[in-house]
Design an enzyme around this catalytic site. Structure first.
Site, PDB file in Angstrom:
ATOM      1  N   TYR A 238       0.826  -1.209   0.000  1.00 51.48           N
ATOM      2  CA  TYR A 238       0.000   0.000   0.000  1.00 51.48           C
ATOM      3  C   TYR A 238       0.859   1.257   0.000  1.00 51.48           C
ATOM      4  O   TYR A 238       0.732   2.107  -0.889  1.00 51.48           O
ATOM      5  CB  TYR A 238      -0.941  -0.028   1.214  1.00 51.48           C
ATOM      6  CG  TYR A 238      -1.603   1.293   1.524  1.00 51.48           C
ATOM      7  CD1 TYR A 238      -2.369   1.953   0.567  1.00 51.48           C
ATOM      8  CD2 TYR A 238      -1.481   1.877   2.789  1.00 51.48           C
ATOM      9  CE1 TYR A 238      -2.981   3.167   0.855  1.00 51.48           C
ATOM     10  CE2 TYR A 238      -2.099   3.085   3.077  1.00 51.48           C
ATOM     11  CZ  TYR A 238      -2.839   3.729   2.114  1.00 51.48           C
ATOM     12  OH  TYR A 238      -3.440   4.930   2.389  1.00 51.48           O
ATOM     13  N   LYS A 242       1.529   3.963  -3.107  1.00 54.00           N
ATOM     14  CA  LYS A 242       1.116   5.359  -2.895  1.00 54.00           C
ATOM     15  C   LYS A 242       2.317   6.298  -3.069  1.00 54.00           C
ATOM     16  O   LYS A 242       2.170   7.391  -3.629  1.00 54.00           O
ATOM     17  CB  LYS A 242       0.501   5.535  -1.505  1.00 54.00           C
ATOM     18  CG  LYS A 242      -0.873   4.898  -1.337  1.00 54.00           C
ATOM     19  CD  LYS A 242      -1.942   5.521  -2.217  1.00 54.00           C
ATOM     20  CE  LYS A 242      -2.434   6.848  -1.703  1.00 54.00           C
ATOM     21  NZ  LYS A 242      -3.573   7.377  -2.509  1.00 54.00           N
TER      22      LYS A 242
END
Length: 492
Positions: A238, A242
């Site tokens: 994640y 990002k």
């Protein structure tokens, strides 16, 4: 940086919002509709097959929720008329060109009218398949930028990221950009297109494997994400994807005014539209769920470490303030940390104590109708203590069961497999959450504080667009707002 009236800025504006049925985006949409009904139009990008399905998703997943109760009370039977005038749900997907919008006239309409693009679409699953996380969090951000650049009236692209793009770096984390190709650990070879190629090749290999199942392919792609993230210094898929998304926006933005907003751990609403609204199990609430149900025998984490949390309505107010402050600033790239670790630090032990206080006074009811009695919980304050505890309580009995199972001709196959699967799951989750349970990071919010000061100068709007965590008394918030909200909206 100057900031006049936020309400005046929103007046007659057209805003495109991606990820519009997500937790944060819904609060953002509700806030704008409630405080500035003279907004011209909100285009809401929703993953759906067509316009009718997009509208249905918006109504089911947003309007029908308690979140919209104040708007329902205000407009009554005229609410749908108001929404049909102000809101246009758009079927689309940021992983595709033109955001997956198939209606060419609608695309042209948005390119002509949109003033601000707000990108909230993302997968926030720490353990996501690498191909999915890369498509959404990295190349999805690129697609949003390309679309925004075609909007002739564009004044700003607001991209919601996460403060944890900094990985496990200890100390004060500054509000500074990450640059294309720069790995957190200094490793060479970080290239976004190479990462895409690696995922495509791995998927191709798996497609040629006759023994591969959907489940094994998913696990292989999850493992690939963790492997690639770790290679360059990030703890999970994640935050890695990002960070790559931020890099690509900074590299390709040109003259586009860009704000990157990095919230920390987002919790339930502090005040608006009412205290305690939330949806889904937020990061810290998985522990609260287990504890309140009497299923958790210990907490893992350093009691003295600071857990950086921030209520969702404060994040939304900061988003709106950044739009008003930075619209029409060519070439600007501003980064805002929206959190509490510097302004109003919250220690992990305070959350534990609030959990005990709340569930002692308001126990959950078990399936047999009896109150669940919680007790002061054992705290494992290091990974070493967790490993010792877990080995004695679970791994050694599992090994014993394996021996017995073998000796009795696999009579306990089901029991052994089930226990092994559960222990592997726990170990994987602990590894994913470890950076946050033992965090040594503090997120500098100097830019955010300057913005707060500008908001305070407008006396009429200071209470409307609040996002100062110093106003929060954490024990009161958790025991009287957040945990009651979790019980009402999540535990059910």
């Amino acid at each position: 940086m100057e900031l006049d009236s936020v309400l005046d800025f929103l007046d007659s504006k057209t805003i495109l919002i991606t990820g519009a049925t997500g937790f944060l985006a819904k609060i953002f949409v509700e806030k704008i509709l409630r405080v500035q009904p003279n907004v011209k139009k909100l285009y809401l990008l929703v993953r759906a097959t067509d316009a009718k399905s997009a509208l249905q998703r918006f109504n089911t997943e947003a309007v029908e929720k308690d979140l919209f109760n104040i708007l329902k009370e205000k407009y009554g039977t005229n609410l749908q008329s108001f929404l049909s005038e102000k809101v246009t749900p758009v079927a689309g997907d940021i992983t595709y060109e033109n955001l997956g919008v198939k209606d060419s006239s609608l695309i042209q309409e948005m390119w002509a009218d949109v003033d601000v693009v707000v990108n909230v679409a993302a997968t926030t699953n720490f353990d996501e398949r690498y191909d999915i996380a890369l498509a959404l969090n990295t190349f999805g951000a690129k697609n949003v930028l390309i679309f925004a650049a075609k909007c002739v009236k564009i004044k700003l692209l607001l991209h919601v990221s996460t403060a944890y793009v900094s990985g496990e770096k200890p100390g004060l984390i500054l509000e500074t950009p990450y640059h294309l190709g720069k790995a957190l650990n200094g490793a060479h070879g970080l290239d976004i297109n190479t990462e895409k190629k690696i995922t495509e090749e791995r998927l191709k290999e798996l497609s040629y494997d006759d023994t591969a199942t959907d489940k094994s392919i998913t696990l292989a792609m999850k493992d690939l994400g963790i492997e690639r993230a770790n290679k360059f210094g990030w703890p999970n898929t994640y935050v890695f994807t990002k960070a790559l998304g931020e890099m690509i926006l900074g590299h390709l933005k040109g003259n586009m005014p860009l704000v990157i907003l990095r919230p920390t751990i987002i919790t339930s609403t502090y005040k608006e539209p009412f205290p305690g609204w939330m949806e889904g199990i937020r990061t810290i609430d998985s522990l609260a769920v287990g504890y309140g149900k009497g299923q958790l025998s210990c907490f893992l984490g350093d009691p003295e470490s600071v857990i950086d949390v921030i209520p969702a309505d404060m994040v939304v107010n900061a988003m709106i303030a950044t739009m008003a402050a930075h619209a029409n600033q060519p070439s600007c790239e501003m980064i805002y940390h929206v959190g509490s670790s510097v302004s109003n630090p919250l220690k992990y032990k305070s959350i534990q104590q609030s959990g005990y206080n709340y569930f002692s006074r308001h126990p959950l009811i078990s399936k047999d109708g009896k109150p669940v009695i919680v007790s002061e919980i054992k705290v494992l304050n290091s990974m070493a203590s967790f490993q010792r505890y877990f080995s004695l309580r679970y791994l050694l009995p599992l090994q014993g069961l394996h021996v017995v199972n073998s000796a009795l001709c696999h009579a306990f196959n089901g029991t052994y497999s089930n226990l092994k699967r559960k222990t592997n799951f726990v170990l994987r989750v602990v590894e994913l959450y470890k950076p946050y349970l033992f965090s040594k990071s503090f997120f500098d919010d100097m830019n955010t504080e300057k913005l707060r000061q500008l908001i305070r100068e407008n006396k009429l709007e200071a209470d409307m667009f609040y996002f100062d965590p110093k106003a929060i008394k954490w024990d009161v918030y958790f025991e009287h707002t957040h945990l009651p909200g979790a019980v009402k909206y999540v535990f059910k």
